[in-house]
Design a protein around this motif. Structure first.
Motif, PDB file in Angstrom:
ATOM      1  N   ALA A  46       0.837  -1.206   0.000  1.00  0.00           N
ATOM      2  CA  ALA A  46       0.000   0.000   0.000  1.00  0.00           C
ATOM      3  C   ALA A  46       0.874   1.258   0.000  1.00  0.00           C
ATOM      4  O   ALA A  46       0.609   2.217  -0.737  1.00  0.00           O
ATOM      5  N   ALA A  47       1.925   1.252   0.807  1.00  0.00           N
ATOM      6  CA  ALA A  47       2.818   2.410   0.884  1.00  0.00           C
ATOM      7  C   ALA A  47       3.548   2.610  -0.449  1.00  0.00           C
ATOM      8  O   ALA A  47       3.672   3.735  -0.947  1.00  0.00           O
ATOM      9  N   ALA A  48       4.010   1.510  -1.032  1.00  0.00           N
ATOM     10  CA  ALA A  48       4.734   1.590  -2.311  1.00  0.00           C
ATOM     11  C   ALA A  48       3.810   2.081  -3.426  1.00  0.00           C
ATOM     12  O   ALA A  48       4.222   2.876  -4.279  1.00  0.00           O
ATOM     13  N   ALA A  49       2.564   1.607  -3.424  1.00  0.00           N
ATOM     14  CA  ALA A  49       1.602   2.012  -4.448  1.00  0.00           C
ATOM     15  C   ALA A  49       1.385   3.514  -4.397  1.00  0.00           C
ATOM     16  O   ALA A  49       1.437   4.211  -5.412  1.00  0.00           O
ATOM     17  N   LEU A  50       1.174   4.028  -3.189  1.00  0.00           N
ATOM     18  CA  LEU A  50       0.911   5.452  -3.018  1.00  0.00           C
ATOM     19  C   LEU A  50       2.082   6.273  -3.575  1.00  0.00           C
ATOM     20  O   LEU A  50       1.882   7.259  -4.292  1.00  0.00           O
ATOM     21  N   GLU A  51       3.287   5.834  -3.237  1.00  0.00           N
ATOM     22  CA  GLU A  51       4.475   6.554  -3.671  1.00  0.00           C
ATOM     23  C   GLU A  51       4.621   6.527  -5.199  1.00  0.00           C
ATOM     24  O   GLU A  51       4.876   7.557  -5.826  1.00  0.00           O
ATOM     25  N   LEU A  57      -5.871   1.856  -3.067  1.00  0.00           N
ATOM     26  CA  LEU A  57      -6.205   3.194  -2.562  1.00  0.00           C
ATOM     27  C   LEU A  57      -7.461   3.206  -1.701  1.00  0.00           C
ATOM     28  O   LEU A  57      -7.690   4.135  -0.943  1.00  0.00           O
ATOM     29  N   PHE A  58      -8.293   2.169  -1.845  1.00  0.00           N
ATOM     30  CA  PHE A  58      -9.589   2.198  -1.175  1.00  0.00           C
ATOM     31  C   PHE A  58      -9.740   1.169  -0.045  1.00  0.00           C
ATOM     32  O   PHE A  58     -10.752   1.169   0.639  1.00  0.00           O
ATOM     33  N   ALA A  59      -8.740   0.312   0.113  1.00  0.00           N
ATOM     34  CA  ALA A  59      -8.828  -0.714   1.161  1.00  0.00           C
ATOM     35  C   ALA A  59      -8.982  -0.045   2.533  1.00  0.00           C
ATOM     36  O   ALA A  59      -9.815  -0.447   3.351  1.00  0.00           O
ATOM     37  N   GLY A  60      -8.194   1.006   2.780  1.00  0.00           N
ATOM     38  CA  GLY A  60      -8.278   1.720   4.053  1.00  0.00           C
ATOM     39  C   GLY A  60      -9.622   2.407   4.210  1.00  0.00           C
ATOM     40  O   GLY A  60     -10.194   2.450   5.302  1.00  0.00           O
ATOM     41  N   GLN A  61     -10.142   2.929   3.083  1.00  0.00           N
ATOM     42  CA  GLN A  61     -11.439   3.611   3.126  1.00  0.00           C
ATOM     43  C   GLN A  61     -12.563   2.632   3.499  1.00  0.00           C
ATOM     44  O   GLN A  61     -13.449   2.960   4.283  1.00  0.00           O
ATOM     45  N   ASP A  62     -12.489   1.418   2.941  1.00  0.00           N
ATOM     46  CA  ASP A  62     -13.494   0.410   3.282  1.00  0.00           C
ATOM     47  C   ASP A  62     -13.475   0.145   4.789  1.00  0.00           C
ATOM     48  O   ASP A  62     -14.518   0.065   5.431  1.00  0.00           O
ATOM     49  N   HIS A  63     -12.263   0.023   5.311  1.00  0.00           N
ATOM     50  CA  HIS A  63     -12.114  -0.252   6.741  1.00  0.00           C
ATOM     51  C   HIS A  63     -12.694   0.906   7.562  1.00  0.00           C
ATOM     52  O   HIS A  63     -13.454   0.699   8.510  1.00  0.00           O
TER      53      HIS A  63
END
Lengths: 190, 190
Positions: A13-18, A55-61
């Motif tokens: 997730a961190a790598a994707a964002l970057e 990008l949305f996994a955290g939003q779902d949580h």
């Protein structure tokens, strides 16, 4: 052989964002993300359905938590008090330490119409989820849907302000201000 | 040779609604719709981008009108008065004679998750359009976005009630009741 990769999901997730922020979302593949942290594309798809979902996994949580807090409000709380309970939980979920991450994520979403569309849909689903949670508390319609819309609107507007470039107020303070602004609009009864 | 088909768009839209309702949306093709009114598939695609758009062409037209009425409100009107102006226009756009058609259309959309998703997105876009129209009137943020959300929420909730099975009140009366319900929720300032 399926191997357990400690912290793989968080690293991906961190790598994707970057990478999405530096190269652009369209220009980055799931394989790029996986390789940048020494994992395989297959491992990526073990954790995320597609490259958007990172990008949305955290939003779902978060949204599950937001709805759960409507349910967890004291039984005697009114519809709007239950919604306020969820707004308070949102402010705890997004402390100031999280703001740089949220800002980066939002800039990626705003730069891509498909991602923006997905975010709008997630917010619409959140409203439906909150309305259902309010009905479960015994709030009748249309009050449940109206209170859910109010809560999601306040959260959505406050969150956009919170990730704004020069904004320094914590999310909870912004939510309170936005609620006040909303109340001051005082829809005139015709 | 492109021929002008008098009333072709309206005939196609009416035929689509009937076929989607009787056979199901998934089971009906654009060619089926065209053939049922003696037109070709090519003519269908001259008027509509795809078979979903037949259901939303009217909504696009209405949404332009809804936003245009925010702009057309008297200059001295407050944000919520401009929104009320648009809500009044909505009530005129959907007279009771139109209710059976709107009910049928809504039943088709509710039966298909993809169509429901498209409707949610159109409402989200409508909110963005109204917020922009309010900013053009000089309403600052976040008030413009809050008033836009309030207006679209009231319209959306009132419209769902209006197409409900046993509902007989006109849309304007339902909008007024929903505005009152929203006001009675009185989000408590924290």
């Amino acid at each position: 052989m399926v191997r357990w990769e400690p912290g793989a999901q968080e690293r991906l997730a961190a790598a994707a964002l970057e990478l999405y922020a530096s190269r652009g979302f369209e220009q980055t593949t799931a394989a790029d993300v996986a390789q940048s942290v020494g994992l395989t594309e297959r491992t990526f798809f073990r954790y995320f359905a597609d490259k958007r979902e990172v990008l949305f996994a955290g939003q779902d949580h978060f949204q599950q938590l937001f709805v759960a807090n409507v349910a967890a409000a004291p039984p005697e709380a009114s519809a709007m008090e239950a919604v306020s309970f969820a707004l308070d939980a949102a402010a705890v979920f997004f402390p100031d330490e999280r703001r740089p991450h949220s800002r980066l994520r939002q800039s990626i979403i705003d730069a891509n119409p498909g991602l923006h569309e997905r975010e709008l849909l997630k917010l619409a689903r959140l409203t439906e989820g909150m309305a259902a949670a309010l009905r479960d508390r015994g709030v009748p319609e249309p009050q449940a849907t109206l209170a859910a819309h109010t809560g999601v609107t306040v959260f959505g507007v406050a969150f956009r302000l919170w990730v704004g470039e020069h904004e320094e107020r914590p999310l909870g303070a912004i939510e309170a201000d936005v609620l006040r602004d909303l109340q001051a609009l005082s829809p005139s009864v015709r």
